[in-house]
Design an enzyme around this catalytic site. Structure first.
Site, mmCIF file in Angstrom:
data_model
loop_
_atom_site.group_PDB
_atom_site.id
_atom_site.type_symbol
_atom_site.label_atom_id
_atom_site.label_comp_id
_atom_site.label_asym_id
_atom_site.label_seq_id
_atom_site.Cartn_x
_atom_site.Cartn_y
_atom_site.Cartn_z
ATOM 1 N N LYS A 39 16.711 -2.222 6.586
ATOM 2 C CA LYS A 39 16.662 -3.254 5.539
ATOM 3 C C LYS A 39 17.542 -2.573 4.266
ATOM 4 C CE LYS A 39 13.638 -5.342 2.118
ATOM 5 N NZ LYS A 39 12.087 -5.387 1.701
ATOM 6 N N GLU A 43 17.308 8.841 8.967
ATOM 7 C CA GLU A 43 17.258 8.927 10.514
ATOM 8 C C GLU A 43 18.112 7.918 10.940
ATOM 9 O OE1 GLU A 43 14.596 8.666 8.345
ATOM 10 O OE2 GLU A 43 12.847 9.728 8.664
ATOM 11 N N GLY A 45 9.492 -4.163 5.207
ATOM 12 C CA GLY A 45 9.907 -3.794 6.382
ATOM 13 C C GLY A 45 8.947 -3.948 7.532
ATOM 14 N N ARG A 46 7.432 -3.716 7.252
ATOM 15 C CA ARG A 46 6.544 -3.442 8.182
ATOM 16 C C ARG A 46 6.071 -5.103 8.480
ATOM 17 N NH1 ARG A 46 5.311 -1.221 3.400
ATOM 18 N NH2 ARG A 46 3.737 -2.136 2.215
ATOM 19 N N GLU A 105 0.479 1.922 5.535
ATOM 20 C CA GLU A 105 1.613 1.738 4.620
ATOM 21 C C GLU A 105 1.231 0.664 3.498
ATOM 22 O OE1 GLU A 105 6.087 1.010 5.244
ATOM 23 O OE2 GLU A 105 5.752 3.178 5.177
ATOM 24 N N HIS A 147 -11.920 7.252 28.959
ATOM 25 C CA HIS A 147 -11.757 8.517 29.677
ATOM 26 C C HIS A 147 -11.018 9.734 28.864
ATOM 27 C CE1 HIS A 147 -12.821 6.554 33.480
ATOM 28 N NE2 HIS A 147 -12.165 5.438 32.990
ATOM 29 N N LYS A 199 10.723 12.154 1.288
ATOM 30 C CA LYS A 199 12.104 11.849 1.427
ATOM 31 C C LYS A 199 12.979 12.690 0.777
ATOM 32 C CE LYS A 199 11.774 7.086 2.933
ATOM 33 N NZ LYS A 199 12.016 5.390 2.603
HETATM 34 O O1 F6P Z 1 8.542 4.335 5.528
HETATM 35 C C1 F6P Z 1 9.318 4.128 4.504
HETATM 36 C C2 F6P Z 1 10.004 2.886 5.023
HETATM 37 O O2 F6P Z 1 10.934 2.435 4.067
HETATM 38 C C3 F6P Z 1 9.440 1.650 5.643
HETATM 39 O O3 F6P Z 1 8.576 0.778 4.811
HETATM 40 C C4 F6P Z 1 10.550 1.017 6.383
HETATM 41 O O4 F6P Z 1 9.832 0.104 7.497
HETATM 42 C C5 F6P Z 1 11.035 2.023 7.099
HETATM 43 O O5 F6P Z 1 11.123 2.993 6.014
HETATM 44 C C6 F6P Z 1 12.493 1.675 7.351
HETATM 45 O O6 F6P Z 1 13.304 1.177 6.347
HETATM 46 P P1 F6P Z 1 14.790 0.726 6.510
HETATM 47 O O7 F6P Z 1 14.283 -0.602 7.501
HETATM 48 O O8 F6P Z 1 15.322 0.269 5.036
HETATM 49 O O9 F6P Z 1 15.645 1.403 7.199
#
Ligand code: F6P
Length: 552
Positions: free
Chosen positions: A210, A216, A271-272, A357, A388, A516
Site C-alpha cells: 500500500k 522488506e 492494510g490488514r 494490530e 496433540h 522501523k
Molecule cells: O506492520 C505495519 C504495516 O503498515 C501493516 O499495517 C501493513 O499491512 C504492512 O506494514 C505492509 O504495509 P504495506 O502494504 O504498505 O507494504
C-alpha cells in the site's frame, strides 16, 4: 475543550457486568446446562451462511442482556453506521475505514469526501478481471512467449497474510494453470527458496505494498528484479513480468513499474483489511475472478448481517462481547482460534494481525491512557493437531483461554470416515472443556480399570479436568469462497466491535513505527554507514558487535 466522557469502567453497564461476574464466579457450566434443557437452542445464532453455538460460555440471559446494554451504551449501532457510511472512524489518521465498500456488491453509493468511490472500486475489479483472464488464458505471456506458470506475490503484513490465507483456503478451487508463491520476510532464505523453484521466462511478480515504502517488500522486489535481469530477462521485459498493487503509484514508477501495470489501493482501506482490494490479485489469479467475486459476496452478506441484525442475534457482536466478557471481567489474556479444517491453517496468523494490530492499543481515541485491558493475544492452530500439542494446557492449565472452534459440516475430501472423526474430535474438545471430569468420576473410572483404592486416590487428582472452559463453535456447510468471505468479514467486524467498546482507534498502527525507525538506525550502524556509536543501549551495542565480528 469538552469534558472527557466518563471512563468506560465507571459506566453503570460496566458495574452491572462486574457484579454479574462475581455472582457467577463459582458457577459451573455443567450446572447451567443442567438447569436449562433449551440452552443450546437459545444460545445459537445464524447469519451469512455461518452458524454459531455460543452455549458453552459462562453466560446467562442476564449476562447477555448486560453485555448488549454495554454495547448500546458505547453507541455501537451509531459507530457501526459511521463506519459503513465512510465517516473518518480512523480518527488519528482522519480517514474512513471502508473495506466494506470493496465488497459492496449492492447498488448503493459509498461517499468519501462527498464523492462516490464505487465507480473506481468497480473499475478496479474489471481491470483485475481482464488481467487475470489474460494471464490464465495465456493471452498475456512471458518475454519468450511462454504462458505464465508461477505467480510470486511479494508483500508483508496485510499485503501478505490475507492473500496467502485465502489462496490456501481455496486450494480446491484453483484452476491449476498457475502455482502461487508468497514472499514476505527480509530473511534472504524466504525469497531464495522461491526463486530457486521458478523460471524467469514464466514467472509473474506482484509487488504488493500500500505504501510502497516497506523495506522488506522493496528489498525483496529489488532481488527479484535483479534475478530476473540476471537470468535472461531484459529491462524491456520488466513491464511484462512485474505488476504493482499500491496507493503510491509514483514510487512504483520509480521502481520501474509502468502506470498501466499498477493496480490502485486507497488510503481509506487499512492494510490488514485489504485482501478484498487488488491486494487480492494473487487469489484471483489462482482461483479465477468468478470465485474471487464469490468471496466478496460472502463478505458482503456478512456486512448486511452485521449492519442490520439486532445485537442479540448478531454474530460479530455476540463473539465480540463474549470476548470483552472474558478479557475484562474474567482476566483472560489470550484468545484461541482453532480451525478444524486443513485449508484454514493460516487463519490464526491472519487474525493475529487483524486483531492485534487493530486493538493492541493503550490510549483511547482522544488520547487518554487506558486503565482496562484491550486487545488480547490471538493465537491458535489447526485441529485436530492442536490436541496433540497445546490442548493439555487448555484442559488442565491455570489460565482461562476462550477458544473459537471452526468447522465445516462437509469436507472437500471425503476420505473414509475422516470427516466424521474430525467433527467428533472438535465436539469432544468443546465438551471436555465445558464439562471436564470430577474427582469422583476419575476415581470411578480408575476403580473400573481395576486399580486399587490407594493407587486410584493417588492418581485421581491428576486426572481431574476442571472444565468450565468457554468455547464458541462456528459451523458452516462447506468451506467455499462465499463462506470464507463471510468468516473473515465476521472477524473484521468482531474486531471493530471490541474497538468500539474499548474506545480505541482500531484502524491505525502507530506502534510499529518506532521499531522501523530503530531498525534503519541499527542497520546503518551494522553496515558502517554511520560509524559514530548509536545511542543504543549496551545490550544492543554488544550484539551489534557480535554480528559485525562475523561479517565477511
Ligand atoms: O506492520 C505495519 C504495516 O503498515 C501493516 O499495517 C501493513 O499491512 C504492512 O506494514 C505492509 O504495509 P504495506 O502494504 O504498505 O507494504
Amino acid at each position: 475543550m469538552a469534558p472527557a466522557p466518563a471512563p468506560l469502567t465507571s459506566r453503570p453497564q460496566w458495574q452491572a457486568l462486574t457484579e454479574l461476574q462475581r455472582s457467577l464466579a463459582t458457577c459451573h457450566m455443567r450446572d447451567l446446562f443442567g438447569q436449562d434443557p433449551d440452552r443450546a437452542q437459545r444460545f445459537f445464532a445464524e447469519g451469512a451462511g455461518l452458524s454459531l453455538d455460543f452455549s458453552k460460555n459462562r453466560i446467562t440471559d442476564e449476562v447477555l442482556s448486560a453485555l448488549m446494554a454495554l454495547a448500546r451504551a458505547c453507541d455501537l449501532p451509531g459507530r457501526t453506521e459511521a463506519m459503513f457510511l465512510g465517516e473518518p472512524v480512523n480518527e488519528t489518521e482522519k480517514r474512513p475505514a471502508l473495506h466494506t465498500a470493496l465488497r459492496n456488491t449492492g447498488a448503493d453509493p459509498v461517499l468519501v469526501d462527498g464523492r462516490d468511490v464505487m465507480p473506481e472500486v468497480q473499475q478496479t475489479l474489471a481491470r483485475m478481471d481482464t488481467f487475470t483472464r489474460d494471464v490464465i488464458t495465456g493471452h498475456r505471456s512471458g518475454f519468450t512467449g511462454k504462458r505464465f506458470t508461477d505467480v510470486v506475490s511479494i508483500g508483508i503484513g496485510g499485503s501478505y497474510l490475507g492473500p496467502r490465507l485465502v489462496s490456501e483456503a481455496l486450494l480446491p478451487y484453483h484452476h491449476g494453470q498457475l502455482r502461487g508463491h508468497f514472499v514476505a520476510n527480509i530473511d534472504g532464505s524466504d525469497i531464495t527458496e522461491v526463486l530457486n523453484r521458478v523460471n524467469p521466462e514464466t514467472t509473474l511478480f506482484l509487488v504488493q505494498s500500500k505504501s510502497f515504502r516497506t523495506q522488506e517488500t522493496l528489498e525483496n522486489s529489488r532481488v527479484a528484479r535483479d534475478w530476473f535481469l540476471a537470468n535472461g530477462g531484459a529491462e524491456r521485459d520488466i513491464a511484462g513480468h512485474f505488476v504493482a498493487v499500491t496507493a503510491n503509484a509514483s514510487e512504483a514508477g520509480r521502481f520501474g513499474i509502468r502506470t498501466e501495470n499498477v493496480f490502485p489501493m486507497w488510503d481509506w482501506v487499512g492494510g490488514r483489511y485489504s485482501l478484498w482490494s487488488a491486494i487480492g490479485l494473487p487469489i484471483a489469479l489462482l482461483v479465477g475472478m468468478d470465485q474471487f467475486r464469490a468471496l466478496l459476496a460472502g463478505a458482503h452478506d456478512m456486512d448486511l448481517h452485521f449492519r442490520h441484525t439486532p445485537l442479540e442475534r448478531n454474530l460479530p457482536v455476540l463473539m465480540a462481547m463474549l470476548g470483552v466478557w472474558y478479557s475484562n471481567f474474567w482476566g483472560a489474556d489470550t484468545h484461541a482460534i482453532l480451525p478444524y479444517d486443513h485449508y484454514l491453517e493460516s487463519l490464526p496468523s491472519h487474525l493475529q494481525q487483524l486483531d492485534m494490530e487493530s486493538n493492541g492499543k493503550c490510549v483511547t481515541r482522544d488520547g487518554r491512557t487506558i486503565s482496562y485491558q484491550t486487545g488480547p493475544v490471538i493465537w491458535g492452530g489447526v485441529g485436530a493437531n492442536g490436541q496433540h500439542a497445546y490442548h493439555q494446557l487448555l484442559h488442565q492449565g491455570t489460565r482461562l483461554i476462550p477458544a473459537d472452534f471452526i468447522i465445516p459440516l462437509r469436507s472437500h475430501n471425503p476420505v473414509g470416515e475422516h470427516h466424521a472423526s474430525l467433527f467428533a474430535n472438535c465436539l469432544s474438545q468443546t465438551r471436555a472443556l465445558m464439562a471436564g471430569k470430577t474427582e469422583a468420576e476419575a476415581l470411578e473410572e480408575l476403580a473400573a480399570e481395576g486399580m486399587s483404592a490407594g493407587e486410584a486416590a493417588e492418581l485421581a487428582p491428576h486426572k481431574v479436568i476442571p472444565g468450565n472452559k468457554p468455547s464458541n463453535t462456528l459451523v458452516m456447510d462447506k468451506l467455499t469462497p462465499h463462506t470464507l468471505g463471510a468468516l473473515i468479514a465476521l472477524y473484521e467486524h468482531r474486531t471493530f466491535v471490541q474497538g468500539v467498546i474499548w474506545d480505541v482507534d482500531s484502524f491505525d498502527q502507530w506502534g510499529v513505527e518506532l521499531g522501523k525507525q530503530m531498525g534503519k538506525e541499527i542497520l546503518d550502524q551494522i553496515l558502517g554507514n554511520n560509524p559514530e556509536r548509536s545511542q543504543a543501549d549496551a545490550s544492543t551495542e554488544h550484539l551489534i558487535g557480535l554480528f559485525r565480528s562475523k561479517r565477511p
